[in-house]
Structures are given as C-alpha cells and as structure tokens.
Write an enzyme that holds these catalytic residues in place. Structure first.
Site, PDB file in Angstrom:
ATOM      1  N   LYS A 111       0.817  -1.281  -0.058  1.00  0.00           N
ATOM      2  CA  LYS A 111       0.065   0.048   0.231  1.00  0.00           C
ATOM      3  C   LYS A 111       0.868   1.246  -0.012  1.00  0.00           C
ATOM      4  O   LYS A 111       1.963   1.232   0.745  1.00  0.00           O
ATOM      5  CB  LYS A 111      -0.807   0.036   1.326  1.00  0.00           C
ATOM      6  CG  LYS A 111      -1.882   1.072   1.493  1.00  0.00           C
ATOM      7  CD  LYS A 111      -2.876   0.883   2.427  1.00  0.00           C
ATOM      8  CE  LYS A 111      -3.800   1.835   2.690  1.00  0.00           C
ATOM      9  NZ  LYS A 111      -4.868   1.279   3.713  1.00  0.00           N
ATOM     10  N   SER A 192      -9.828   1.678   2.789  1.00  0.00           N
ATOM     11  CA  SER A 192      -8.655   2.444   2.068  1.00  0.00           C
ATOM     12  C   SER A 192      -7.528   1.686   1.172  1.00  0.00           C
ATOM     13  O   SER A 192      -6.953   2.110   0.354  1.00  0.00           O
ATOM     14  CB  SER A 192      -8.022   3.440   2.792  1.00  0.00           C
ATOM     15  OG  SER A 192      -7.213   3.086   3.637  1.00  0.00           O
ATOM     16  N   SER A 216     -10.575  -0.878   6.532  1.00  0.00           N
ATOM     17  CA  SER A 216      -9.565  -0.618   5.289  1.00  0.00           C
ATOM     18  C   SER A 216      -8.994  -1.907   4.807  1.00  0.00           C
ATOM     19  O   SER A 216      -8.526  -1.773   3.592  1.00  0.00           O
ATOM     20  CB  SER A 216      -8.594   0.386   5.756  1.00  0.00           C
ATOM     21  OG  SER A 216      -9.230   1.738   5.591  1.00  0.00           O
TER      22      SER A 216
END
Ligand SMILES: *[C@@H]1O[C@H](CO)[C@@H](O)[C@H](O)[C@H]1NC(C)=O
Ligand SMILES: *[C@@H]1O[C@H](CO)[C@@H](O)[C@H](O)[C@H]1NC(C)=O
Length: 515
Positions: A111, A192, A216
């Site tokens: 990420k 996310s 997330s």
C-alpha cells in the site's frame, strides 16, 4: 543426408514450445499457470527448477502494464523489482535451490502508505508527499526484505485513508485516479487498501500488504473477493507507515487464499523497537512455530462461533447464501450459538455516538505531524502544510471537486486532552461490556458476520478479523464472510477461515472483459 523433420515431430516440438512458453511450465506432468498460483505452488516450482522469480516478476509486470490503465490499482512499479528477483534466484541457486523462507523470491505489492527506502515514493496517494525522502524502510518492509521477498511496487489507495473528506469516493486518490472493482467496474472497490485488494484479485501481484484503522483491510477484501487479514493491533509494526491512529492502525496481508495470508503474516509479525510499546505487548500472542501450522482443513471441529443477527444479518438477496454457510460451518464441526447480542452495538456502529470519529481526528494530527517531522526531506512537515499544499494545488488534488473538511477539522484539535481522554475511557468500556463480554460469556472462538459491517467492533478494540470470499450477487459483485475474535486469536481465525475456504471454494478470478 540432412536431417528432416517429419510432421509428427513438428507437432511434438510445437507442443513442447507451447508448454515451455510463459506462463505455462511443466510440473510433475501437469501444466503450471502462474495466474491463480499460490505461494506454495510457486515455491514448489522454484524448487523443481520449473520457474524463476525473474519469470514471476516479468509476468506480473506484464499484467500490470495491460490491466492498470483501466483498474488503476498500482501507483508505482519498483524499478529494481527485476534486479531483486534475479538476486533471489541466485541466492536460491547458491543454496542448492532451496528458498530461505516461504516469501523468498515472491513479489509483494505494498500500500502506498508503507515506507520503502528505495526508488519508490510513499505518499498515501497524495501529491503532497511526492518526492519526500523517508529515513528507512517500514518495520514490515524490513522483515519482507530479510525474508527475500521482492518489492514489486506500491498499490493505490483511498487518498489519506479516506480521511481528507467523506465526499471522496472509495479507491480514489489524486495520484492515480479512481481504482476500479475488477468484478463490476461500476461497483465499489471499498478502501482504503483498495489497490492492494484489486491488484491481488486481478492477478497483478502474488500477494499484497494493506493497513486498517477501521475497515480498510476487511472491506476491500470483501468487495474484491479476496482474503484480508486484520491482525491484532501491535502484532505487526506500524513504524514507517503513514499513521492515522496508533491505537487502531494495523498492517496486514491481502491475498487470494487464507494459506498465503498466513505465510505473509508469519513474515511480518514481531517486535520492533520503533513501535516498541504496541509490538512488545502483542508479541506474547505470536505462536511458537508460526501461523502456517494452523492451516488445518479440520479447523472448524470443536469451534464455538457466535452469530449476532441484529444488526448484521439484515434480510437481503444474500440471506440464503449466509444461511447455507452457517449450515456448512456446523457440518464441519463448529457449534453455532445463534441470536446473540452485543449490548451496546448501536453505539459501537455510530462513530460520532461512541466518540471514535472525534478521537481519530486528534490522533491523526498528532501522529501525522510526528511522521512528517521524521522524513529526511519533504514538501510538507505538518498537517497544516498538507492543507496549504492542497489549497495551492487545487487542480492536482482536484480540490474543487473533493474538499478537505476532515483535515481542516482535525487541524483544529489540540492533542489528546481531557475531552479525548474521556472518550478513550468510554471506548474501552464499550469494548469490555460489549464484544469482550459476549465472547467470554459464551466462550466463543469467533463471531461470524456477513460482509464487512462488523468492522467497527474490531477496530475500536484493536481485535483481529479475517474475511474470506462468500459469494457473488447476480451482477457479479462479490461479498465475503467475516470472522473476528479477541486479541491474539489469529491462530483460531486462521483455522476457522481455512476450513471454511476449503469446504466452500467460492473465489473465482474476475473475467476482465466484462461490465
Ligand atoms: C539448481 O538449479 C539449476 C538451474 O536453475 C540447476 O542447473 C542445478 O543443477 C540445480 N542444483 C541443484 C543442487 O539441484
Ligand atoms: C517518485 O517521484 C519522483 C517525483 O518526485 C519521480 O521522479 C520518480 O519517478 C518516482 N518514483 C517512481 C519509482 O515512480
């Protein structure tokens, strides 16, 4: 007389060439396809000299090149990925073709909020951090590199963890635009850790790493039909990860199977002096011998699973699917304790009512400012600088369309004062008198819930959870099933989810021509 090749021989040669050309490799007389291959398949192929890490990396780079212009789930490719793969190949050859860990030579996508001290940027999807220089690899990245993993690149994400403005769509960030759900292009990819989930779902990476503060990891896993494991807070180091809340942030794997998630977890857990208090407190939960030993297809035998129907089992088109899953869990040996209640669940699920929303804003400002100060060079050094950067770059950051209200509200907070401390105490009591009480009273190993709506229960208490693919709507939109438990219950969650996955085998790759 020269050699002549007869038609049957030509056919044999053509067949051989076909079998040897990527992505097919002969393994024990069977075709081996990289797409959908697991870490275990690949390690076996490495060991049998049927595949190299270099070939694996080349394959994923090709996939990214062809799919990323539409899916937008990869924000940057590591220019050194091929060199890292070649190094892993030569290390393995030097060690009699034996990998030094299950992740040796395996390409991993991170990420974009997880720092790497290499040519890659670490920006949380925002232009504000482009070109910043981090002091060192994040703690989890150090562990991945020590295990010999190849850093493939950075995954896109909901910019700033979806904490800039509630109006910004899931999976959108200024730097790479709108990430798409690979199953239903108009479907929500969630976030996310959107890019981490999309990329693994669409076979653009072998495994990926994401983070969660509240939903997330679990939600994008659920929405993209992959496995996401949210570890107990502190089990994995948050050092070098752009922070939101040190109390709730956790780093975890997103993979296609539970087995791979367990192997990645084994690689990234452990004490880190740079995230000392939390990783020290959670180190006691790490089982000796690691997590992979809990990949047990009889793992549901004797397990006690709680079902909290209100409010999680709302009647929908998915209801018959989940009722069938509960029957499967029972058939595989679990005891289902039905119609249980979490006393204060309405408060838990309302971030304003329980206070989570307010305390996150204060925690974000304090911890982000600390992170930004540690950078070697950076265009921004504080949340206030980020707000000004956005105001000065309205086109880049699409400020006219997507605002930054949450940032502005967070900037108005002033540390963790009496008000925030009172909320923290309240949150702790909510956990003790709600979820923990339920788990202990009924001696549950986990609660099982459809979809990702139970995330706040696990978020505010720092509890672990895992999502496994559970089905698809008529339009192809995926959904998962979520198991969550008390701190340190990862071994049980792995047993439960692995046995469920083996019993149901629901995940299928997206057909990327579609809607
Ligand atoms: C290791 O693999 C290489 C090919 O990559 C092969 O030539 C060599 O014989 C193998 N060594 C062992 C000990 O198996
Ligand atoms: C990181 O950002 C800089 C711009 O500041 C860019 O030149 C560089 O190519 C980026 N790195 C990668 C790996 O894309």
């Amino acid at each position: 007389m020269g050699t002549t090749i007869s038609p049957p021989q030509t056919l044999v040669i053509l067949l051989l060439l076909l079998l040897l050309s990527e992505p097919y490799f002969q393994i024990n007389g069977h075709d081996f396809e990289i797409e959908e291959a697991t870490i275990e398949d690949v390690q076996r192929a490495f060991c049998d000299n049927k595949l190299t890490s270099r070939e694996l990396v080349d394959y994923y780079l090709d996939r990214i090149e062809s799919l990323n212009p539409v899916l937008r789930s990869v924000i940057e490719i590591n220019p050194d990925a091929v060199a890292e793969a070649e190094r892993a190949d030569s290390e393995r050859r030097a060690a009699d073709n034996v990998s030094r860990s299950s992740l040796h030579g395996i390409p991993v996508l991170l990420k974009d909020s997880i720092a790497t001290k290499d040519k890659l940027n670490t920006t949380a999807g925002s232009y504000a951090l482009l070109g910043a220089s981090v002091p060192r690899d994040a703690g989890v990245v150090e562990r991945l590199r020590n295990a010999g993993a190849v850093i493939l690149g950075k995954a896109s994400m909901s910019e700033w963890y979806h904490f800039r403005s509630p109006g910004i769509p899931n999976g959108w960030c200024a730097r790479s635009g709108q990430g798409l759900n690979p199953y239903v292009k108009s479907g929500d990819p969630c976030g996310s850790s959107s890019g981490s989930a999309i990329s693994v779902a669409a076979n653009m990476a072998m495994v990926s790493i994401g983070t969660e503060t509240d939903g997330s990891l679990i939600c994008p896993g659920d929405h993209n039909s992959v496995v996401a494991l949210k570890p107990t807070v502190g089990l994995t180091s948050r050092a070098g990860v752009i922070p939101l809340s040190p109390r709730q942030d956790t780093v975890g794997p997103i993979c296609r199977t539970v087995s791979e998630a367990a192997h990645v977890l084994d690689t990234i857990v452990g004490y880190d002096p740079r995230d000392s208090a939390a990783t020290m407190a959670a180190a006691k939960y790490i089982p000796s011998g690691g997590y992979a030993q809990f990949l047990n297809k009889n793992g549901l035998e004797g397990k006690r699973l709680g079902v909290v129907r209100n409010p999680f089992f709302t009647v929908s088109s998915r209801t018959p699917v989940f009722e069938a899953h509960l029957r499967t869990l029972r058939e595989k040996g679990a005891t289902i304790l039905d119609n249980l209640e979490i006393g204060n669940i309405d408060t838990v699920l309302n971030p304003v009512l329980c206070g989570e929303a307010m305390v996150l804003m204060a925690e974000f400002k304090v911890s982000l400012n600390e992170y930004l100060k540690e950078l070697i060079t950076s265009p921004v050094r504080s949340l206030s600088d980020v707000i000004i950067f956005n105001q000065n770059n309205p086109v880049l950051e699409k400020l006219t369309e997507y605002d930054q209200e949450t940032f502005i509200a967070a900037e108005k907070t002033d540390g963790l004062g009496e008000y925030e401390k009172a909320i923290l105490e309240k949150l702790e009591n909510i956990c003790l008198n709600g979820f923990e009480k339920l788990m202990k009273e009924h001696e549950l190993d986990a609660i099982v819930t459809p979809g990702s709506r139970a995330c706040p229960v696990f978020a505010i208490g720092g509890y672990p959870a895992i999502t496994v693919p559970a089905g698809y709507e008529n339009d192809g939109m995926p959904f998962g099933i979520c198991f969550g438990g008390l701190k340190g219950s990862e071994p049980k969650l792995i047993e439960i989810s692995y046995a469920f996955e083996k019993a149901t085998k629901i995940r299928r790759p997206p057909s990327l021509g579609g809607s």
